[in-house]
Design a protein around this motif. Sequence first.
Motif, PDB file in Angstrom:
ATOM      1  N   VAL A  11       0.863  -1.176   0.000  1.00 32.61           N
ATOM      2  CA  VAL A  11       0.000   0.000   0.000  1.00 32.61           C
ATOM      3  C   VAL A  11       0.901   1.227   0.000  1.00 32.61           C
ATOM      4  O   VAL A  11       1.634   1.467   0.959  1.00 32.61           O
ATOM      5  CB  VAL A  11      -0.939   0.019   1.224  1.00 32.61           C
ATOM      6  N   ALA A  12       0.866   1.970  -1.102  1.00 30.77           N
ATOM      7  CA  ALA A  12       1.597   3.236  -1.203  1.00 30.77           C
ATOM      8  C   ALA A  12       0.603   4.339  -0.877  1.00 30.77           C
ATOM      9  O   ALA A  12      -0.441   4.444  -1.510  1.00 30.77           O
ATOM     10  CB  ALA A  12       2.177   3.419  -2.596  1.00 30.77           C
ATOM     11  N   VAL A  13       0.933   5.138   0.128  1.00 29.71           N
ATOM     12  CA  VAL A  13       0.042   6.205   0.555  1.00 29.71           C
ATOM     13  C   VAL A  13       0.581   7.528   0.025  1.00 29.71           C
ATOM     14  O   VAL A  13       1.754   7.842   0.233  1.00 29.71           O
ATOM     15  CB  VAL A  13      -0.079   6.259   2.094  1.00 29.71           C
ATOM     16  N   PHE A  14      -0.254   8.256  -0.658  1.00 31.89           N
ATOM     17  CA  PHE A  14      -0.001   9.561  -1.246  1.00 31.89           C
ATOM     18  C   PHE A  14       0.591   9.436  -2.655  1.00 31.89           C
ATOM     19  O   PHE A  14       1.656   8.872  -2.842  1.00 31.89           O
ATOM     20  CB  PHE A  14       0.895  10.467  -0.400  1.00 31.89           C
ATOM     21  N   LEU A  23       4.537   1.263  -7.134  1.00 30.20           N
ATOM     22  CA  LEU A  23       3.428   0.442  -7.610  1.00 30.20           C
ATOM     23  C   LEU A  23       3.786  -0.295  -8.891  1.00 30.20           C
ATOM     24  O   LEU A  23       3.473  -1.482  -9.052  1.00 30.20           O
ATOM     25  CB  LEU A  23       2.190   1.318  -7.801  1.00 30.20           C
ATOM     26  N   ARG A  24       4.454   0.391  -9.782  1.00 26.52           N
ATOM     27  CA  ARG A  24       4.849  -0.225 -11.059  1.00 26.52           C
ATOM     28  C   ARG A  24       5.818  -1.379 -10.820  1.00 26.52           C
ATOM     29  O   ARG A  24       5.637  -2.485 -11.331  1.00 26.52           O
ATOM     30  CB  ARG A  24       5.470   0.849 -11.958  1.00 26.52           C
ATOM     31  N   LEU A  25       6.853  -1.153 -10.000  1.00 35.21           N
ATOM     32  CA  LEU A  25       7.841  -2.193  -9.710  1.00 35.21           C
ATOM     33  C   LEU A  25       7.287  -3.245  -8.748  1.00 35.21           C
ATOM     34  O   LEU A  25       7.653  -4.416  -8.836  1.00 35.21           O
ATOM     35  CB  LEU A  25       9.109  -1.571  -9.124  1.00 35.21           C
ATOM     36  N   GLY A  26       6.421  -2.824  -7.835  1.00 33.96           N
ATOM     37  CA  GLY A  26       5.841  -3.755  -6.865  1.00 33.96           C
ATOM     38  C   GLY A  26       5.077  -4.870  -7.536  1.00 33.96           C
ATOM     39  O   GLY A  26       5.179  -6.044  -7.144  1.00 33.96           O
ATOM     40  N   ILE A  27       4.326  -4.531  -8.556  1.00 35.81           N
ATOM     41  CA  ILE A  27       3.588  -5.546  -9.312  1.00 35.81           C
ATOM     42  C   ILE A  27       4.564  -6.548  -9.920  1.00 35.81           C
ATOM     43  O   ILE A  27       4.340  -7.756  -9.894  1.00 35.81           O
ATOM     44  CB  ILE A  27       2.712  -4.880 -10.394  1.00 35.81           C
ATOM     45  N   ARG A  32       0.528  -7.434  -4.681  1.00 35.78           N
ATOM     46  CA  ARG A  32      -0.742  -6.816  -5.048  1.00 35.78           C
ATOM     47  C   ARG A  32      -0.573  -5.376  -4.575  1.00 35.78           C
ATOM     48  O   ARG A  32      -0.139  -5.135  -3.449  1.00 35.78           O
ATOM     49  CB  ARG A  32      -1.898  -7.506  -4.320  1.00 35.78           C
ATOM     50  N   CYS A  33      -0.872  -4.399  -5.402  1.00 37.07           N
ATOM     51  CA  CYS A  33      -0.552  -3.004  -5.083  1.00 37.07           C
ATOM     52  C   CYS A  33      -1.792  -2.130  -5.023  1.00 37.07           C
ATOM     53  O   CYS A  33      -2.690  -2.241  -5.856  1.00 37.07           O
ATOM     54  CB  CYS A  33       0.404  -2.437  -6.129  1.00 37.07           C
ATOM     55  N   THR A  34      -1.790  -1.238  -4.034  1.00 39.80           N
ATOM     56  CA  THR A  34      -2.877  -0.295  -3.849  1.00 39.80           C
ATOM     57  C   THR A  34      -2.298   1.087  -3.596  1.00 39.80           C
ATOM     58  O   THR A  34      -1.354   1.230  -2.825  1.00 39.80           O
ATOM     59  CB  THR A  34      -3.757  -0.694  -2.644  1.00 39.80           C
ATOM     60  N   LEU A  35      -2.864   2.091  -4.239  1.00 38.25           N
ATOM     61  CA  LEU A  35      -2.532   3.486  -3.965  1.00 38.25           C
ATOM     62  C   LEU A  35      -3.637   4.063  -3.098  1.00 38.25           C
ATOM     63  O   LEU A  35      -4.819   3.935  -3.419  1.00 38.25           O
ATOM     64  CB  LEU A  35      -2.432   4.295  -5.254  1.00 38.25           C
ATOM     65  N   VAL A  36      -3.266   4.700  -1.997  1.00 41.55           N
ATOM     66  CA  VAL A  36      -4.207   5.437  -1.162  1.00 41.55           C
ATOM     67  C   VAL A  36      -3.904   6.917  -1.349  1.00 41.55           C
ATOM     68  O   VAL A  36      -2.795   7.367  -1.056  1.00 41.55           O
ATOM     69  CB  VAL A  36      -4.081   5.064   0.333  1.00 41.55           C
ATOM     70  N   GLU A  37      -4.865   7.656  -1.861  1.00 41.82           N
ATOM     71  CA  GLU A  37      -4.717   9.103  -2.033  1.00 41.82           C
ATOM     72  C   GLU A  37      -6.006   9.764  -1.591  1.00 41.82           C
ATOM     73  O   GLU A  37      -7.022   9.689  -2.277  1.00 41.82           O
ATOM     74  CB  GLU A  37      -4.398   9.458  -3.478  1.00 41.82           C
ATOM     75  N   ASP A  52      -2.823  -2.130  -8.731  1.00 44.21           N
ATOM     76  CA  ASP A  52      -4.031  -2.921  -8.920  1.00 44.21           C
ATOM     77  C   ASP A  52      -5.286  -2.181  -8.497  1.00 44.21           C
ATOM     78  O   ASP A  52      -6.366  -2.482  -8.971  1.00 44.21           O
ATOM     79  CB  ASP A  52      -3.944  -4.214  -8.114  1.00 44.21           C
ATOM     80  N   ALA A  53      -5.159  -1.241  -7.561  1.00 45.50           N
ATOM     81  CA  ALA A  53      -6.341  -0.576  -7.020  1.00 45.50           C
ATOM     82  C   ALA A  53      -5.993   0.832  -6.563  1.00 45.50           C
ATOM     83  O   ALA A  53      -4.856   1.132  -6.235  1.00 45.50           O
ATOM     84  CB  ALA A  53      -6.900  -1.374  -5.840  1.00 45.50           C
TER      85      ALA A  53
END
Length: 160
Positions: A11-14, A23-27, A32-37, A52-53
């Motif tokens: 989970v990347a926040v911001f 997120l790009r490299l994490g996948i 499984r990658c999520t952006l929280v903004e 992913d989300a």
Amino acid sequence: MEFEQSPRHLVAVFESPVAEALLRLGIEVGFRCTLVEPDPVRLQGLPRPHGDAFVGDLSTAEVTEYTDIVLTDHHRPEIGGTLKEALATKARWIGIMGNPKREGPHVGALRELGVPDEEIARVHRPIGLNIGSRTPAEIALATLAGLVADRNDRPGGFAF
């Protein structure tokens, strides 16, 4: 053969250049990658890959014991509340970007919210391996390498 989703969740926040690279490299490394903004205005402009989300609030990010949370901006006014919320989850690992030579603004923000020092100490800073990262992609690479090493109980570590 049925596809089974990885329990590893980043989970990347911001929204930030570091978050985009994470997120790009994490996948690519199996997260499984999520952006929280929380601020939808920050997502305006050209379409970019966000993993992913995308969610607007950490409480909807499906945080489990397999989740690593990384705050990619230490200047946002929401860091205290966001980290307090992250510390209340089952997240495996929580970190925030920043210079390890100075106390991060998250420490004061969490103290103002009444978070005890032993909980504040659970927030990792710096967030990546000591490889001399400067660019967003390098910071993301160092962070992911550190998370993979930590998750696999290897000495890649976060020592500076």
